[in-house]
Design a protein around this motif. Structure first.
Motif, PDB file in Angstrom:
ATOM      1  N   LEU A  83     -14.051  -6.118 -17.262  1.00  0.00           N
ATOM      2  CA  LEU A  83     -14.008  -7.582 -17.198  1.00  0.00           C
ATOM      3  C   LEU A  83     -14.389  -8.074 -15.802  1.00  0.00           C
ATOM      4  O   LEU A  83     -15.057  -9.109 -15.660  1.00  0.00           O
ATOM      5  N   GLU A  84     -13.966  -7.321 -14.783  1.00  0.00           N
ATOM      6  CA  GLU A  84     -14.275  -7.732 -13.415  1.00  0.00           C
ATOM      7  C   GLU A  84     -15.777  -7.692 -13.148  1.00  0.00           C
ATOM      8  O   GLU A  84     -16.300  -8.481 -12.370  1.00  0.00           O
ATOM      9  N   SER A  85     -16.477  -6.758 -13.779  1.00  0.00           N
ATOM     10  CA  SER A  85     -17.905  -6.596 -13.509  1.00  0.00           C
ATOM     11  C   SER A  85     -18.790  -7.390 -14.470  1.00  0.00           C
ATOM     12  O   SER A  85     -20.004  -7.384 -14.314  1.00  0.00           O
ATOM     13  N   MET A  86     -18.203  -8.061 -15.462  1.00  0.00           N
ATOM     14  CA  MET A  86     -19.010  -8.793 -16.431  1.00  0.00           C
ATOM     15  C   MET A  86     -19.666 -10.012 -15.797  1.00  0.00           C
ATOM     16  O   MET A  86     -19.040 -10.704 -15.000  1.00  0.00           O
ATOM     17  N   PRO A  87     -20.918 -10.288 -16.153  1.00  0.00           N
ATOM     18  CA  PRO A  87     -21.545 -11.508 -15.642  1.00  0.00           C
ATOM     19  C   PRO A  87     -21.004 -12.756 -16.320  1.00  0.00           C
ATOM     20  O   PRO A  87     -21.140 -13.855 -15.783  1.00  0.00           O
ATOM     21  N   GLU A  88     -20.418 -12.609 -17.502  1.00  0.00           N
ATOM     22  CA  GLU A  88     -19.857 -13.750 -18.213  1.00  0.00           C
ATOM     23  C   GLU A  88     -18.455 -14.046 -17.704  1.00  0.00           C
ATOM     24  O   GLU A  88     -17.690 -13.129 -17.374  1.00  0.00           O
TER      25      GLU A  88
ATOM     26  N   LEU B 118      -1.578   4.863 -19.858  1.00  0.00           N
ATOM     27  CA  LEU B 118      -1.992   3.605 -20.475  1.00  0.00           C
ATOM     28  C   LEU B 118      -2.447   2.616 -19.413  1.00  0.00           C
ATOM     29  O   LEU B 118      -3.407   1.867 -19.618  1.00  0.00           O
ATOM     30  N   HIS B 119      -1.767   2.619 -18.283  1.00  0.00           N
ATOM     31  CA  HIS B 119      -2.170   1.723 -17.199  1.00  0.00           C
ATOM     32  C   HIS B 119      -3.582   2.057 -16.727  1.00  0.00           C
ATOM     33  O   HIS B 119      -4.373   1.163 -16.419  1.00  0.00           O
ATOM     34  N   GLY B 120      -3.925   3.363 -16.725  1.00  0.00           N
ATOM     35  CA  GLY B 120      -5.276   3.743 -16.334  1.00  0.00           C
ATOM     36  C   GLY B 120      -6.313   3.214 -17.294  1.00  0.00           C
ATOM     37  O   GLY B 120      -7.379   2.749 -16.888  1.00  0.00           O
ATOM     38  N   ALA B 121      -5.997   3.279 -18.626  1.00  0.00           N
ATOM     39  CA  ALA B 121      -6.938   2.740 -19.616  1.00  0.00           C
ATOM     40  C   ALA B 121      -7.079   1.232 -19.448  1.00  0.00           C
ATOM     41  O   ALA B 121      -8.187   0.687 -19.525  1.00  0.00           O
ATOM     42  N   ASN B 122      -5.943   0.555 -19.227  1.00  0.00           N
ATOM     43  CA  ASN B 122      -6.008  -0.892 -19.020  1.00  0.00           C
ATOM     44  C   ASN B 122      -6.818  -1.231 -17.781  1.00  0.00           C
ATOM     45  O   ASN B 122      -7.537  -2.232 -17.745  1.00  0.00           O
ATOM     46  N   GLN B 123      -6.689  -0.372 -16.770  1.00  0.00           N
ATOM     47  CA  GLN B 123      -7.434  -0.627 -15.541  1.00  0.00           C
ATOM     48  C   GLN B 123      -8.929  -0.542 -15.785  1.00  0.00           C
ATOM     49  O   GLN B 123      -9.706  -1.309 -15.210  1.00  0.00           O
ATOM     50  N   ARG B 124      -9.335   0.383 -16.663  1.00  0.00           N
ATOM     51  CA  ARG B 124     -10.765   0.491 -16.966  1.00  0.00           C
ATOM     52  C   ARG B 124     -11.263  -0.755 -17.691  1.00  0.00           C
ATOM     53  O   ARG B 124     -12.390  -1.207 -17.473  1.00  0.00           O
ATOM     54  N   VAL B 125     -10.422  -1.311 -18.578  1.00  0.00           N
ATOM     55  CA  VAL B 125     -10.800  -2.558 -19.250  1.00  0.00           C
ATOM     56  C   VAL B 125     -10.913  -3.690 -18.231  1.00  0.00           C
ATOM     57  O   VAL B 125     -11.839  -4.505 -18.271  1.00  0.00           O
ATOM     58  N   VAL B 126      -9.947  -3.725 -17.293  1.00  0.00           N
ATOM     59  CA  VAL B 126      -9.992  -4.752 -16.252  1.00  0.00           C
ATOM     60  C   VAL B 126     -11.255  -4.592 -15.408  1.00  0.00           C
ATOM     61  O   VAL B 126     -11.915  -5.580 -15.055  1.00  0.00           O
ATOM     62  N   ASP B 127     -11.599  -3.335 -15.095  1.00  0.00           N
ATOM     63  CA  ASP B 127     -12.820  -3.102 -14.322  1.00  0.00           C
ATOM     64  C   ASP B 127     -14.038  -3.626 -15.057  1.00  0.00           C
ATOM     65  O   ASP B 127     -14.967  -4.193 -14.450  1.00  0.00           O
TER      66      ASP B 127
ATOM     67  N   ALA C 251     -16.299 -13.979 -12.266  1.00  0.00           N
ATOM     68  CA  ALA C 251     -17.289 -14.922 -12.778  1.00  0.00           C
ATOM     69  C   ALA C 251     -16.632 -16.253 -13.148  1.00  0.00           C
ATOM     70  O   ALA C 251     -17.198 -17.332 -12.910  1.00  0.00           O
ATOM     71  N   ALA C 252     -15.427 -16.200 -13.748  1.00  0.00           N
ATOM     72  CA  ALA C 252     -14.713 -17.434 -14.081  1.00  0.00           C
ATOM     73  C   ALA C 252     -14.289 -18.170 -12.820  1.00  0.00           C
ATOM     74  O   ALA C 252     -14.348 -19.405 -12.748  1.00  0.00           O
ATOM     75  N   GLU C 253     -13.855 -17.419 -11.819  1.00  0.00           N
ATOM     76  CA  GLU C 253     -13.452 -18.023 -10.543  1.00  0.00           C
ATOM     77  C   GLU C 253     -14.626 -18.780  -9.922  1.00  0.00           C
ATOM     78  O   GLU C 253     -14.467 -19.898  -9.421  1.00  0.00           O
TER      79      GLU C 253
END
Length: 788
Positions: A260-265, A249-258, A282-284
């Protein structure tokens, strides 16, 4: 003696007295109640009497010579704590705890006194507890859940086998020192784990969290721990909890985080105390703050200017009421406009936002330019009238004279022929240099016999110039003639085919990968030309779109799908099967489209929930409000919305929150790459994205034996399977040598003897049980033939 006899009869425990030969000579009232026999019925019996029906605690027979009373008589020694089962005359099983004491007078055993207590209810409770423990053991083992109990007084911990396996502590046998378990925790998480355990024990509340453990082979696993304090029977307290391996599950969550990390928004999330839990880069960058500093801090403390703004109203509303919402407002500290879309998550609120200042400035500039353009159009119209008059009239006499205009055009053509450009020289208009460009189609008059064909071919060349990018000259040639004739023929035949009803709907099913049920049927327009055979959609759909026939075609597909819905439910065995129809982006901009769809469904008696439309994702890029109004009108009535071939066109993630999307259809190009591990994260990301916006995901082109089936989120669209009928002797590939036969086919008349390859006009369904594929063909005309 009277007192002894009274005590014998009043004791709550059963008492039976036997003589030296094992014969019962006395029994008290409690024995009668427990054994279900009167004293008279027991007198004279021995332990060898078969009517007792005694059994051991494990259910095996308990022979009379092994009864505690007989053993006590033989050995002269008391027998204590024997558990025995006895069947009463009514076949009820009573469990007894038996003590037998020999009665010795002098040195002679004169008899034996047997005392017994009914422990039936206690035995049932113990059996129930053991059964519950067995069930718990089975459940924890099957669910891969480990159990532990920490005794802080002794600094020892008890773990079951599953917990020892998860934590990588096989040497921790049942109970051991707490240091053995803490040693297995990752060094960076060890102090936090111990601190949370001790704080939970001292605070008397629940504790938990995610930690890393290191197995003896160096493998790092992620575990989730939940524990709570409970009191034991001695008045002490212990921390009891469960541990689960959540590495996958942590691996799946990591993919979601990845993702979000790569989103331009920009994206951030806050908990229910309005503390930041996550910010993407992007928020930072947009907020101008280090996200490591903001993490864990309260939103209102870090950005106090939000208090009293529309942003605060949005966040508090979603935190209190759930759901989702959006706002576009000005943020004074940044002197920028932001568009924010927020939605509720289990932990609190998640928000997407981006800077729309440039867009608002561009919109204001656009409005200014539009106003200037309208003013310029008025001036240009006056200038056009004046120029047209001067071009067609003599400047001295004012009489019509086109010779000068023709001479000027020929001069321009001669001047610009090398570059094939055709333009008018710039002229001044209100202080601005205006350049008017034009497109021209040329045709040589010597190759034409009449003015009608000359104008027609010049018009075809003009359209080719416009299609090639405008501001150019195109000379009519044989290629343009062939393309124009083919297009004209397709248009004419298409109009005739629509009039006769030759275009039919084929249905492509979507299966549930969990149940195998058909969840939906997508209507696909198919056209078999009487002369040219099967015309691919790539040839007639663009013509239909350009000529406006697409509206008629879509209306036919909508009507056909609505009419076939009841029969589709019967064939598929699913009364809620959804009928899907493709629509073009242009149709979504029409104000009456939603009313026409809903009116057709109402006329056919088809519930809106059983109907859906599929649009390409580029339709979501329309800046006008007409597309949003149409989709929301349909969605509010229950019609389902699907995005077809998701991921292959131009789109934006924030658009998905603006439109009511029910289904994302993953394009076959992505699904085909699931066999390659490198291609799986894309599909997984789209599936997670679909779930994040409250939609479902559908993978196109997944075969039932595909190794990637487990990656499919909810449903899978299978390929259609078609079996071509055997052609007859009268069938040809393009044209027939017999003009009469060719004329009959064009009129839709079936020739004699041509019944072998005719497809029935009603439903035709064929299931391939081994491959789980389905072909459904609807409303085929009598002369319709499927091509090989």
């Amino acid at each position: 003696m009277e007192l002894i006899e009274a005590a014998f009869r009043a004791t709550p425990n059963g008492v039976v007295i036997q003589d030296p030969f094992g014969v019962i000579v006395a029994a008290n009232r409690a024995a009668e109640v427990i054994l279900g026999l009167t004293a008279d019925e027991m007198l004279g019996r021995t332990s060898h009497d078969q009517r007792w029906g005694t059994i051991h605690a494990d259910g095996t027979p308990f022979p009379g010579e092994s009864h505690p009373s007989m053993v006590a008589l033989r050995t002269g020694e008391p027998v204590r704590g024997v558990v025995m089962g006895v069947y009463t005359p009514t076949a009820q099983l009573r469990w007894l705890r038996v003590d037998s004491t020999p009665l010795v007078i002098g040195e002679v055993v004169e008899g034996v006194a047997t005392f017994f207590v009914d422990i039936t209810e206690q035995r049932r409770a113990e059996d129930g507890r053991r059964e519950a423990e067995d069930h718990l053991r089975i459940a924890t083992h099957a669910g891969r859940v480990g159990v532990f109990e920490w005794d802080p007084a002794e600094e020892t911990i008890w773990v079951d086998e599953e917990a020892a396996r998860i934590c990588g502590c096989p040497g921790l046998a049942k109970r051991g020192p707490i240091e053995v378990l803490l040693t297995a925790v990752h060094p960076e998480d060890r102090s936090r784990a111990e601190r949370q355990m001790r704080e939970a024990f001292t605070g008397g509340g629940p504790a938990g969290g995610a930690f890393r453990v290191v197995h003896p082979d160096g493998t790092v696993r992620f575990v989730l721990v939940q524990a709570d304090v409970r009191s034991d029977a001695e008045g002490g307290s212990r921390l009891t909890g469960a541990v689960v391996d959540v590495t996958d599950l942590h691996g799946a969550n990591q993919r979601v985080v990845d993702l979000l990390e790569s989103m331009p928004e920009a994206y951030f999330s806050i908990d229910r105390d309005y503390r930041f839990t996550y910010l993407n880069p992007a928020a930072e960058a947009l907020l101008g703050r280090d996200r490591s500093v903001l993490s864990g801090r309260i939103l209102w403390h870090e950005f106090g200017e939000l208090i009293g703004s529309q942003f605060e109203e949005l966040y508090r509303s979603i935190m209190d009421e759930g759901g989702m919402g959006e706002v576009e407002a000005y943020y004074p500290p940044h002197r920028r406009w932001y568009e924010v879309r927020a939605h509720a998550i289990p932990e609190g609120v998640a928000a997407y936002f981006h800077d729309v200042t440039d867009r608002r400035i561009a919109a204001a500039e656009r409005d200014r330019l539009l106003a200037a353009e309208r003013e310029a159009r008025v001036v240009a119209e006056h200038a056009r009238v004046e120029l047209a008059f001067r071009a067609t009239h003599d400047s001295l006499t004012g009489l019509p004279n086109r010779d000068n205009l023709h001479t000027w055009i020929v001069g321009r053509l001669e001047l610009k022929r090398p570059t094939r450009e055709f333009c008018v020289c710039p002229f001044d208009l209100g202080g601005r240099q205006i350049v008017v460009t034009a497109s021209a189609g040329l045709v040589f008059a010597h190759s034409h016999r009449d003015a009608e064909s000359l104008i027609r071919d010049a018009d075809a060349a003009l359209f080719r110039a416009k299609d090639a990018g405008r501001d150019r000259i195109v000379v009519f040639d044989d290629e343009i003639r062939a393309a124009a004739l083919a297009r004209v023929e397709i248009e004419a035949d298409l109009r005739e085919a629509l009039g006769r009803g030759d275009l039919v709907a084929h249905y492509q099913p979507a299966f549930s990968m969990s149940t195998g049920a058909v969840l939906g049927l997508e209507a696909l327009a198919r056209w078999t030309h009487p002369l040219h055979g099967l015309i691919p959609p790539s040839r007639f759909i663009p013509v239909a779109s350009e000529t406006g026939l697409i509206n008629v075609l879509t209306t036919r597909m909508l009507d056909q799908a609505a009419r076939d819905a009841a029969e589709a439910a019967a064939i598929t065995g699913n009364p809620e099967v959804v009928m899907w129809v493709n629509v073009t982006p242009q149709q979504l901009t029409e104000r009456c489209f939603a009313d026409a769809v809903l009116g057709g469904l109402d006329e056919r008696g088809l519930p809106a929930r059983r109907f859906g439309i599929e649009v390409v994702e580029t339709a979501l890029l329309d800046d006008s409000d007409s597309v949003a109004v149409t989709l929301r009108r349909l969605a509010s009535s229950g019609v389902q919305i699907a995005i077809d071939d998701f991921g292959t066109g131009h789109s934006s993630l924030h658009r998905l929150h603006e439109y009511p999307v029910d289904l994302l259809k993953i394009d076959q190009s992505f699904v085909a790459r699931l066999a390659d591990p490198a291609g799986r994260p894309i599909v997984a990301t789209i599936v997670h994205l679909a779930h994040a916006i409250g939609a479902r995901a559908c993978a196109e082109g997944v075969g039932p034996r595909s190794s990637c089936v487990s990656w499919v989120s909810s449903v899978s669209t299978a390929y259609l399977v078609s079996t071509s009928p055997r052609p007859t002797a009268s069938r040809t590939s393009g044209s027939s040598a017999d003009p009469a036969a060719r004329a009959r086919r064009r009129r839709g008349v079936r020739p004699a003897g041509a019944t072998a390859d005719a497809v029935p006009a009603s439903w035709c369904a064929q299931r391939c049980l081994e491959r789980r594929h389905l072909l459904i063909q609807v409303g085929a005309p009598r002369e319709h033939r499927r091509q090989p």
